[in-house]
Design a protein around this motif. Structure first.
Motif, PDB file in Angstrom:
ATOM      1  N   GLY A 177       0.762  -1.229  -0.146  1.00 31.96           N
ATOM      2  CA  GLY A 177       0.011   0.047   0.107  1.00 31.96           C
ATOM      3  C   GLY A 177       0.688   1.450   0.043  1.00 31.96           C
ATOM      4  N   TYR A 178       0.188   2.645  -0.314  1.00 37.54           N
ATOM      5  CA  TYR A 178       0.854   3.708  -0.442  1.00 37.54           C
ATOM      6  C   TYR A 178       2.185   3.466  -1.125  1.00 37.54           C
ATOM      7  N   GLY A 179       1.815   2.834  -2.322  1.00 27.54           N
ATOM      8  CA  GLY A 179       3.109   2.657  -3.273  1.00 27.54           C
ATOM      9  C   GLY A 179       3.848   1.229  -3.332  1.00 27.54           C
ATOM     10  N   LEU A 180       3.700   0.524  -2.280  1.00 26.59           N
ATOM     11  CA  LEU A 180       4.511  -0.589  -1.730  1.00 26.59           C
ATOM     12  C   LEU A 180       3.497  -1.658  -2.472  1.00 26.59           C
ATOM     13  N   ASP A 181       4.279  -2.888  -3.094  1.00 23.95           N
ATOM     14  CA  ASP A 181       3.484  -3.762  -3.778  1.00 23.95           C
ATOM     15  C   ASP A 181       3.800  -5.261  -3.188  1.00 23.95           C
ATOM     16  N   HIS A 182       2.898  -6.127  -3.418  1.00 20.42           N
ATOM     17  CA  HIS A 182       3.088  -7.685  -3.536  1.00 20.42           C
ATOM     18  C   HIS A 182       2.914  -8.163  -4.899  1.00 20.42           C
TER      19      HIS A 182
END
Ligand code: IMP
Ligand code: MG
Length: 196
Positions: A177-182
């Motif tokens: 979230g807020y730019g971070l991915d999985h």
């Protein structure tokens, strides 16, 4: 370094509603840092950077892809004339473990010689990416080079790197979230959450 906010656990740190993605088969995501808490902290970081860089020739370097959301909010919180540039490093495949090797996939498009550079990262995990970033960027001979990260997982540190501006320290959990991915997903969530 600025005193980062510490996020202790999912429950005490969340302060926002967990959100279950509507994509079928998607993981459940529990909020760890709410949108409101992020907004307040980014505003503080922006004010601090504006104080520190007044009268300087600031270039904010966004490390794609993970930092694009943080950088876009951060630069709008810095009340100074500044330039923004982008580069891309990659250290992860689709998984949640660092491959250890970090590659520059594409570089900034302006000379940084003599500029006051702040490199903006989404998260500092092992430290390998920031180490490589500092090596890459310092070779361009900026007048100064500082690191701003939204998140830091101190328990995962392999390489010690200086962090000049930090949003939050977090426990050793894989966050999105807020730019971070999985695996490329969940960058658009407005909060930081833990994949369940
Ligand atoms: P490092 O090189 O191990 O410090 O890893 C830094 C990069 O790994 C970050 O810029 C992220 O792209 C990715 N990363 C590390 N931890 C996480 C996480 O919890 N969620 C999403 N990406 C992560
Ligand atoms: Mg990243």
């Amino acid at each position: 370094m600025a005193q980062a906010e510490e996020v202790r656990s999912q429950k005490s740190g969340a302060g926002g509603k967990a959100r279950r993605p509507t994509v079928p088969g998607a993981h459940r995501i529990e909020a760890l840092i709410s949108e409101e808490r992020i907004r307040a902290r980014v505003a503080e970081l922006g004010r601090q950077i504006a104080r520190d860089y007044r009268g300087r020739d600031l270039v904010v370097v966004c490390v794609l892809k993970g930092s694009f959301v943080f950088t876009s909010d951060l630069v709008r919180a810095i009340d100074l004339p500044l330039a923004v540039d982008f580069l891309r490093m990659s250290s992860y495949g689709g998984g949640t473990e660092s491959s250890g090797s970090v590659r520059l996939e594409f570089d900034v498009t302006q000379p940084l010689k003599g500029k006051d550079v702040i490199v903006v990262e989404d998260i500092i995990d092992t430290g390998n990416t920031v180490r490589a970033l500092l090596d890459t960027l310092s070779a361009k001979k900026p007048a100064s080079l500082a690191v701003c990260a939204l998140l830091h997982k101190p328990e995962r540190e392999q390489v010690h790197v200086p962090i000049d501006y930090l949003g939050f320290t977090i426990p050793n959990k894989f966050v999105v979230g807020y730019g971070l991915d999985h695996a490329g997903k969940h960058r658009n969530l407005p909060f930081v959450g833990v994949v369940g």
